[in-house]
Write a protein that holds these residues in place. Sequence first.
Motif, PDB file in Angstrom:
ATOM      1  N   SER A 151      25.633  46.062  50.951  1.00  0.00           N
ATOM      2  CA  SER A 151      25.457  44.894  50.079  1.00  0.00           C
ATOM      3  C   SER A 151      24.346  45.112  49.062  1.00  0.00           C
ATOM      4  O   SER A 151      24.277  44.440  48.052  1.00  0.00           O
ATOM      5  CB  SER A 151      25.164  43.647  50.910  1.00  0.00           C
ATOM      6  OG  SER A 151      23.932  43.799  51.580  1.00  0.00           O
ATOM      7  N   GLN A 155      26.932  48.452  43.170  1.00  0.00           N
ATOM      8  CA  GLN A 155      28.362  48.196  43.070  1.00  0.00           C
ATOM      9  C   GLN A 155      28.674  46.737  43.436  1.00  0.00           C
ATOM     10  O   GLN A 155      29.619  46.155  42.931  1.00  0.00           O
ATOM     11  CB  GLN A 155      29.066  49.119  44.073  1.00  0.00           C
ATOM     12  CG  GLN A 155      30.536  49.328  43.839  1.00  0.00           C
ATOM     13  CD  GLN A 155      30.783  50.182  42.616  1.00  0.00           C
ATOM     14  OE1 GLN A 155      29.974  51.045  42.285  1.00  0.00           O
ATOM     15  NE2 GLN A 155      31.867  49.918  41.907  1.00  0.00           N
ATOM     16  N   ASP A 156      27.854  46.172  44.303  1.00  0.00           N
ATOM     17  CA  ASP A 156      28.154  44.853  44.865  1.00  0.00           C
ATOM     18  C   ASP A 156      27.207  43.754  44.405  1.00  0.00           C
ATOM     19  O   ASP A 156      27.549  42.582  44.448  1.00  0.00           O
ATOM     20  CB  ASP A 156      28.095  44.914  46.401  1.00  0.00           C
ATOM     21  CG  ASP A 156      29.159  45.851  46.965  1.00  0.00           C
ATOM     22  OD1 ASP A 156      30.197  46.013  46.308  1.00  0.00           O
ATOM     23  OD2 ASP A 156      28.938  46.417  48.042  1.00  0.00           O
ATOM     24  N   THR A 157      25.998  44.149  44.031  1.00  0.00           N
ATOM     25  CA  THR A 157      24.985  43.145  43.697  1.00  0.00           C
ATOM     26  C   THR A 157      24.483  43.411  42.278  1.00  0.00           C
ATOM     27  O   THR A 157      24.340  44.563  41.861  1.00  0.00           O
ATOM     28  CB  THR A 157      23.821  43.247  44.717  1.00  0.00           C
ATOM     29  OG1 THR A 157      24.316  42.850  45.990  1.00  0.00           O
ATOM     30  CG2 THR A 157      22.664  42.360  44.333  1.00  0.00           C
ATOM     31  N   SER A 168      22.502  37.327  46.278  1.00  0.00           N
ATOM     32  CA  SER A 168      23.885  37.527  46.693  1.00  0.00           C
ATOM     33  C   SER A 168      24.265  36.516  47.753  1.00  0.00           C
ATOM     34  O   SER A 168      25.378  36.495  48.238  1.00  0.00           O
ATOM     35  CB  SER A 168      24.070  38.937  47.230  1.00  0.00           C
ATOM     36  OG  SER A 168      23.261  39.131  48.362  1.00  0.00           O
ATOM     37  N   ARG A 195      28.098  37.852  43.224  1.00  0.00           N
ATOM     38  CA  ARG A 195      28.599  39.120  43.747  1.00  0.00           C
ATOM     39  C   ARG A 195      29.288  39.828  42.602  1.00  0.00           C
ATOM     40  O   ARG A 195      29.906  39.191  41.750  1.00  0.00           O
ATOM     41  CB  ARG A 195      29.618  38.901  44.876  1.00  0.00           C
ATOM     42  CG  ARG A 195      29.112  38.063  46.033  1.00  0.00           C
ATOM     43  CD  ARG A 195      28.443  38.883  47.132  1.00  0.00           C
ATOM     44  NE  ARG A 195      27.709  38.018  48.048  1.00  0.00           N
ATOM     45  CZ  ARG A 195      28.198  37.535  49.194  1.00  0.00           C
ATOM     46  NH1 ARG A 195      29.414  37.855  49.550  1.00  0.00           N
ATOM     47  NH2 ARG A 195      27.481  36.763  49.967  1.00  0.00           N
ATOM     48  N   ARG A 196      29.212  41.120  42.635  1.00  0.00           N
ATOM     49  CA  ARG A 196      29.761  41.865  41.504  1.00  0.00           C
ATOM     50  C   ARG A 196      31.257  42.053  41.685  1.00  0.00           C
ATOM     51  O   ARG A 196      31.754  43.162  41.809  1.00  0.00           O
ATOM     52  CB  ARG A 196      29.038  43.203  41.383  1.00  0.00           C
ATOM     53  CG  ARG A 196      28.981  43.721  39.970  1.00  0.00           C
ATOM     54  CD  ARG A 196      27.978  44.827  39.814  1.00  0.00           C
ATOM     55  NE  ARG A 196      28.268  45.604  38.626  1.00  0.00           N
ATOM     56  CZ  ARG A 196      29.163  46.575  38.569  1.00  0.00           C
ATOM     57  NH1 ARG A 196      29.842  46.888  39.631  1.00  0.00           N
ATOM     58  NH2 ARG A 196      29.374  47.234  37.445  1.00  0.00           N
ATOM     59  N   ASP A 197      31.982  40.950  41.727  1.00  0.00           N
ATOM     60  CA  ASP A 197      33.427  40.979  41.922  1.00  0.00           C
ATOM     61  C   ASP A 197      34.131  40.597  40.629  1.00  0.00           C
ATOM     62  O   ASP A 197      33.746  39.639  39.973  1.00  0.00           O
ATOM     63  CB  ASP A 197      33.858  39.943  42.986  1.00  0.00           C
ATOM     64  CG  ASP A 197      33.443  40.343  44.385  1.00  0.00           C
ATOM     65  OD1 ASP A 197      33.454  41.553  44.671  1.00  0.00           O
ATOM     66  OD2 ASP A 197      33.107  39.444  45.179  1.00  0.00           O
TER      67      ASP A 197
END
Lengths: 338, 800
Positions: A151, A155-157, A168, A195-197
């Motif tokens: 996390s 890539q995700d945060t 997050s 979130r990095r979505d």
Amino acid sequence: MNTIIESINRAVEEAKSRCAAAKSQADIESVRIDYLGRNGLFPELSRQMGTIPAEERRETGAAFNTGRTAIQQAMDEAVARFTGSASNDDIIDITLPGRRQCVGRKHPISRLAEECVAIFRRMGFIAVDGPEIESIYHNFDALNTPMDHPSRDPQDTFYFPDGRILRSQTSPVQIRVMETHEPPVRIVAPGRVFRRDTPDATHGMNFHQIEGLYVDKNVSMADLKSVLQDFAREMFGQDVRIRLRPHFFPFTEPSVEYDFSCVVCGGKGCNVCKHSGWIEIAGAGMVDPQVFRNVGYDPEVWSGYAFGLGIERLAMLRFHIPDLRFLYENDVRFLEQF
Amino acid sequence: MDISRKWLSDYVALDCDDATLCHKLTMAGIEVEAVENNSTVPEGVVAAKIVDRQVHPNSDHLSVCQVNDGKNTIQIVCGAPNCDAGKIVPLATIGTVFTTPEGDFKIKKSKLRGVESNGMMCSASELGISDDNSGLMILPEDTVIGTPVKSLYPGDTFIELEVTPNRPDCLSMWGVARDVSCLLDVEPKFPEITVPACDTEIADLVTVEAKELCPRYIGRVIENVKIGPSPAWLVERLESIGLRSINNVVDVTNFVMLELGHPLHAFDRDKLEGKRVVVRRAVEGEKITILDGRTIELKNEHLVIADAAKPMALAGIMGGEFSGVTGDTVNILLESAVFNPSNIRSSSRRLGVSTDASYRYERGVDYDMADAASDRAVQLILEVAGGTLASAKMDVNTGRPAENVIVCRFEKIRNLIGSGVSNERIVEILTKLHLKVSDITAEGCKVTAPLFRLDLTREADLAEEVARIDGLEKVPQIAVNGKICHPASEDAYAKVQNLREMAVSLGLYECVTYSITGVPQALTDSRFEESDLIKLDNPLNPDSSVMRPSLFGGMLNVAERNITRGNRNLRLFELDKVFCANAEKYPEERDELIMLLTGKRYADRYSEDFALEYDFYDMKGAVEDLMEMLGVSKYRFTRLDDDKRFKSGNAVAVDIYGRRAGVFGEVNNALTSGWRHTSKVFVALFEAQSLYDASVKASRNFKALAQYPATSRDVAMLVPEDMENGKIIEFIRKRNLANLESVRLFDIYCGKELAEQNKKSMAYELVFRHSERTLTDNEVNSAMDKLRKALESDLKVELR
């Protein structure tokens, strides 16, 4: 009293009794024709006025007017019996649109967040706030997140050049509250998390959570389960059951995920619950001893639980919204539904 | 982690159906994500006995059978030659659904040549059990009548598990079996491993230079293997969880990894320079071509398995293209190692290579299992590929790590779980989980966690084990403790809710937009320049690269989108956080309130009302209403001339208690020029903190109601058309007329005639009142006379 006055008086009496006896508007119309119509009695009497001695004219004129008014009034009253209204001004068309003031709406996310907060306030919690631009310490380190936990990955945060991040989760609010308050602590923290979505039907760059935290002496999983059960009932109705499943989170131990019995099918199995009868809601658990140590609480003295909720998820379940993106488009045809 | 029920049952007796197994796994924290049974026998097919067979009256090849399904005797018309009385056969009862490539086929009551038939007896091929379609499938004589045939031919069940990161021990069949054995209360069965003795030491076979990244490396040599296809059982096992068979040796390494959770790698020893391996950090810039064909440039942080010359494998992640086992391989060097989890994780991430091996290594493998896995692989390679074991176990290690010893206090465990789980039960659960329990007293015990449970270090971890195995459903539900721990004044959300409520009561719809935006949209609000924006280091895309400095751009965007979709009449607001990098302008995070009006004011009305469009005064009114709701008594509007967000001359600043709180006006046409609409757009933007503060400051004290009647007088005047209402009101107020309570504009008139003279008529109602008595006409008239004279002489207006 002259003959005209006598005629007037007689006519008034007759007209009144005919009006009183009238069975339809047509009956009243015939009264009007007989007395007030162009060839009726009153125009006739009016023409005879000239034959009256001058000294009687004043008296006769007054009687004439009074009589005519009386008949008109008797007719109006009779008409009212049939129309329910005394005059044309008062005739309404109840099918015309009412003159509505515009009524505002809360966004479904706010509506749900406020509803959650209201439920938890009833249970003694207060709602607090925390920054969305957070330190790595508050968002990860203090929450016992391993240094190489995925996390934390860029890539995700979302990261800022100064090394801070967009939180997050709402869990860093736990840390901030415990850092500034001696136990007992009983808070919920609604707020936006990131979130990095890539946005899709169930993901977005940001969404909303509510964090809950209760730290006191002798707090157990039974307390946690009870709060979640009461929340489920308040939010989705008295028949909703909950179940806890063991899970893993770095900041709680024991950790659980909790499910509500399906709010659509009641647990029988449907597409929404993927025929399992249960809907996964979020994570919870007993505050990890390391988290307590990080904020200077003695885990031998204090225990506590923490839980999280996803507002969008609840809103989608509650209002049967099929796609998360509707929530962020703000189309008024969507907004006016809530 | 994918498992197969058949495979799993090699290690644990599964005396329960799929649903029960899956439920138990899920409720023990090993969540079942998907289940799929591949049995082709439909539900509804049961074992039935043919009790009578008669020739069909109207057919020479059909029989009329009486069949007992354990409950009833059923008449079935059957065309099979072997439907003899006494045979036990599969019977598809009414309602059974066969899934065929042509679609679903449901068994119904029917008539065959005039004789009723209530089901269908099946051949093995109809049930998908074999290709035999010569006649009915004959079940063994001892089959219990009524048994679902599916239970006799269950097929295999594929189960997809979500294993949490703390449980790498469950990333294998054996590991799952270990937990399942505890859940089903049976003993698990570890595979029997036998390896031929070989004590040939090959001293330099394994060199570990980077000991900090490789605490254990076991190398072994097997010679003269014959690479070829795997035997059927091995292929079946791998395929049962969706893996493709490659060759016998590679299949064994995969099989053992899946069986025991320990990744293995087989090198073609003849392709290794020096026939040996060196575990070392890569030299900066060194290159390796890995199995997927990519050539990767390495850094010093990456661990490699090299031969005497160059890297041959990315340690724990993927083998090299040129050192793996191929059809020509004869001699094997078999690796069974333990690597540093963080190093594997970061290398895997940075290099973008993720494999079943790296997945396990980055979560942590069992130090002890390296040994067993090596043995197991040797055993199986010898079995399926022949060859001879040609070396001893060359085990290079830094020593077995110490196991965690945890003090477990029973009362503490109970307190945390909140259940009455007994001391005995706690000990039982921990023991069944293969933890070593010792020193048991009435108060507690000592628990030693084996090396496959590195996640267990504290009492709380043991509490979780007890809770999950004992069952979380046993945690009692108690009355909620509604203890008040904080004063309501510390509730930070109340003020936000309050302000939201006010905006809603103005008839506005609330919007929620993303707080990450693009630079152009952010700079729509001309208060900000690029240096004021808080930029993301790793934006998802260029349109979402900065934190919004204002709600202005997002709100215009929402309005435009709505208008494009034909929603032209908008009354919107948003209340949320905005961000600024420039501390001299604003704090980093603050709340903002934005309101927007455009289009028809009463879109659902008719006639004159329908024609009304929002104008400046609607927005001003909304702002005034807001002030009233907040209880703000002192606020001031000032015209702003240089605000680029608004049409020139159409912007107003709002000061509350002397502090700038917001601004409103008609949005600059330049910002809406591309929009598909013709209506004006009005926006108000507030610092929410100013409003929160104002609300706190507001006085809500009771004021006495006036007891005496008021007297009102009107005054109308012709004034120059550019004279503002405010100027006239101020002029009237400054006269200090005795007992004047209020002044109200009630009419503005500007007919053609007046317009030609550049004049307009303004009419005001003045209300006079005395708090202790009724005013006389004379008093009021004299005040009005004074006013009229002043208006004519000082304001130079023409009274009407």
